[in-house]
Design a protein around this motif. Structure first.
Motif, PDB file in Angstrom:
ATOM      1  N   PRO A 211       0.815  -1.223   0.000  1.00 50.30           N
ATOM      2  CA  PRO A 211       0.000   0.000   0.000  1.00 50.30           C
ATOM      3  C   PRO A 211       0.844   1.267   0.000  1.00 50.30           C
ATOM      4  N   ALA A 212       1.989   1.231   0.684  1.00 54.29           N
ATOM      5  CA  ALA A 212       2.861   2.409   0.714  1.00 54.29           C
ATOM      6  C   ALA A 212       3.408   2.716  -0.679  1.00 54.29           C
ATOM      7  N   VAL A 213       3.846   1.689  -1.384  1.00 54.52           N
ATOM      8  CA  VAL A 213       4.374   1.899  -2.732  1.00 54.52           C
ATOM      9  C   VAL A 213       3.271   2.359  -3.682  1.00 54.52           C
ATOM     10  N   ALA A 214       2.068   1.810  -3.491  1.00 52.34           N
ATOM     11  CA  ALA A 214       0.940   2.225  -4.344  1.00 52.34           C
ATOM     12  C   ALA A 214       0.532   3.665  -4.075  1.00 52.34           C
ATOM     13  N   SER A 215       0.709   4.130  -2.842  1.00 52.88           N
ATOM     14  CA  SER A 215       0.224   5.467  -2.478  1.00 52.88           C
ATOM     15  C   SER A 215       0.930   6.581  -3.223  1.00 52.88           C
ATOM     16  N   ARG A 216       2.153   6.356  -3.673  1.00 56.38           N
ATOM     17  CA  ARG A 216       2.888   7.417  -4.364  1.00 56.38           C
ATOM     18  C   ARG A 216       2.240   7.830  -5.673  1.00 56.38           C
ATOM     19  N   HIS A 217       1.320   7.007  -6.179  1.00 62.86           N
ATOM     20  CA  HIS A 217       0.607   7.343  -7.408  1.00 62.86           C
ATOM     21  C   HIS A 217      -0.706   8.065  -7.140  1.00 62.86           C
ATOM     22  N   TRP A 218      -1.006   8.349  -5.860  1.00 60.83           N
ATOM     23  CA  TRP A 218      -2.268   9.005  -5.515  1.00 60.83           C
ATOM     24  C   TRP A 218      -2.086  10.312  -4.749  1.00 60.83           C
ATOM     25  N   ALA A 219      -0.893  10.613  -4.324  1.00 62.41           N
ATOM     26  CA  ALA A 219      -0.668  11.844  -3.552  1.00 62.41           C
ATOM     27  C   ALA A 219       0.783  12.277  -3.711  1.00 62.41           C
ATOM     28  N   ARG A 220       1.016  13.555  -3.424  1.00 63.25           N
ATOM     29  CA  ARG A 220       2.377  14.094  -3.481  1.00 63.25           C
ATOM     30  C   ARG A 220       2.886  14.505  -2.105  1.00 63.25           C
ATOM     31  N   GLN A 221       2.008  14.959  -1.237  1.00 62.62           N
ATOM     32  CA  GLN A 221       2.415  15.378   0.099  1.00 62.62           C
ATOM     33  C   GLN A 221       2.485  14.178   1.036  1.00 62.62           C
ATOM     34  N   LEU A 222       3.297  14.314   2.068  1.00 55.92           N
ATOM     35  CA  LEU A 222       3.510  13.216   3.007  1.00 55.92           C
ATOM     36  C   LEU A 222       2.209  12.782   3.678  1.00 55.92           C
ATOM     37  N   SER A 223       1.408  13.735   4.114  1.00 54.07           N
ATOM     38  CA  SER A 223       0.147  13.385   4.758  1.00 54.07           C
ATOM     39  C   SER A 223      -0.784  12.649   3.796  1.00 54.07           C
ATOM     40  N   GLY A 224      -0.824  13.107   2.542  1.00 50.39           N
ATOM     41  CA  GLY A 224      -1.647  12.433   1.539  1.00 50.39           C
ATOM     42  C   GLY A 224      -1.178  11.019   1.271  1.00 50.39           C
ATOM     43  N   LEU A 225       0.138  10.811   1.239  1.00 55.27           N
ATOM     44  CA  LEU A 225       0.679   9.460   1.062  1.00 55.27           C
ATOM     45  C   LEU A 225       0.252   8.549   2.207  1.00 55.27           C
ATOM     46  N   ALA A 226       0.281   9.079   3.428  1.00 52.89           N
ATOM     47  CA  ALA A 226      -0.111   8.276   4.593  1.00 52.89           C
ATOM     48  C   ALA A 226      -1.581   7.883   4.527  1.00 52.89           C
ATOM     49  N   TYR A 227      -2.446   8.854   4.213  1.00 50.89           N
ATOM     50  CA  TYR A 227      -3.883   8.556   4.117  1.00 50.89           C
ATOM     51  C   TYR A 227      -4.150   7.530   3.006  1.00 50.89           C
ATOM     52  N   ALA A 228      -3.512   7.718   1.860  1.00 48.56           N
ATOM     53  CA  ALA A 228      -3.732   6.801   0.739  1.00 48.56           C
ATOM     54  C   ALA A 228      -3.256   5.394   1.085  1.00 48.56           C
ATOM     55  N   ALA A 229      -2.099   5.289   1.742  1.00 50.29           N
ATOM     56  CA  ALA A 229      -1.556   3.974   2.090  1.00 50.29           C
ATOM     57  C   ALA A 229      -2.473   3.240   3.064  1.00 50.29           C
TER      58      ALA A 229
END
Length: 287
Positions: A211-229
């Motif tokens: 999920p962490a690797v997948a999140s980089r394709h849905w957000a650019r900011q650190l908080s957005g990456l965390a929520y997406a993951a």
């Protein structure tokens, strides 16, 4: 909707598995985001194997006791993490090389220890876990890992982010990067240990890293990456358990495969550097 929820309503072991996996999905993927941004994604896999001899020693001493195996795994994981750092500083070598050597030794030692007393079923449980066999003690461990991880990340968020994106500035500001790094590794070990009860040592990092690797394709900011993951991990846990029920698949691999599918979909359709997005952008820029 009725068919989606029916297995969890009917079977208590599926509800317990879902609750445990959702607890893992709350904290572990956020740690995975930091590992990904630091370009140390394989560290989680190394630590997952590093806990093996401690778990095996706990099994030899107390049988299938979750507290004994958890304590042994925690001590072994911390020994591998701290030992690799100490060796790299003492010898001037790279920390990843020391981690590789220690985790291979730890994995082989753990399998050898289990083989002394256990049988093939015990070894399979150690390596692959048993999501549908999560008991009260394992569930408490998963919930406890999330309970410890979230406040600790809230406390360490700014220093970890600073060390991740600008380590030179963090050192200049006296951010005590080494201390925060050790805390971070301890949290990774704790979450890997909690995931072991469900996923085994071979797939314990599945809900942390995919999920962490997948999140980089849905957000650019650190908080957005965390929520997406966290969102991708929770959906993967739910969908993976459903797939294991309806398709008669092993639950742990089904969850990891579902998370892998989420990653593949993200690579293709994600709005941030997804393949479709890149294909659409290139003609526009060329014109």
């Amino acid at each position: 909707m009725t068919e989606l929820l029916a297995p969890f309503v009917e079977f208590g072991f599926l509800r317990r598995a879902l609750v445990g996996c959702l607890a893992l999905a709350v904290g572990a993927p956020v740690l995975g985001v930091f590992l990904m941004l630091r370009r140390t994604s394989l560290t989680a896999e190394v630590l997952a194997h590093g806990v093996t001899p401690g778990i095996a020693a706990g099994f030899l001493l107390a049988g299938a006791s979750v507290p004994a195996m958890s304590l042994g795994g925690l001590l072994a994981g911390l020994a591998v993490a701290l030992g690799a750092g100490a060796l790299s500083r003492a010898t001037g070598g790279r920390e990843d090389a020391a981690l590789t050597a220690l985790y291979l030794i730890a994995l082989a030692l753990g399998v050898a220890l289990v083989s002394l007393r256990g049988d093939a079923a015990d070894l399979t449980h150690l390596l692959f876990g048993q999501v549908l066999g999560v008991d009260d003690e394992a569930l408490w461990l998963m919930a406890g890992a999330a309970t410890v991880t979230l406040p600790a990340l809230a406390l360490a968020w700014r220093p970890l982010a600073l060390e991740t994106f600008d380590p030179a500035f963090a050192r200049a500001e006296g951010a005590r990067g080494g201390l925060w790094h050790m805390l971070f590794l301890a949290l990774v070990v704790l979450n890997v240990l909690a995931a072991f009860q469900a996923m085994g040592t071979l797939m314990a990092v599945g809900l942390m890293m995919l999920p962490a690797v997948a999140s980089r394709h849905w957000a650019r900011q650190l908080s957005g990456l965390a929520y997406a993951a966290v969102g991708i991990a929770a959906v993967s846990a739910f969908a993976g358990l459903l797939a294991s029920y309806w398709l008669d698949l092993p639950s742990g691999p089904a969850i990891v495969l579902t998370a892998g599918l989420a990653w593949a979909v993200s690579v293709v359709t994600g709005p941030v550097d997804g393949l479709l997005q890149r294909a659409i952008r290139r003609p526009h820029l060329a014109g």
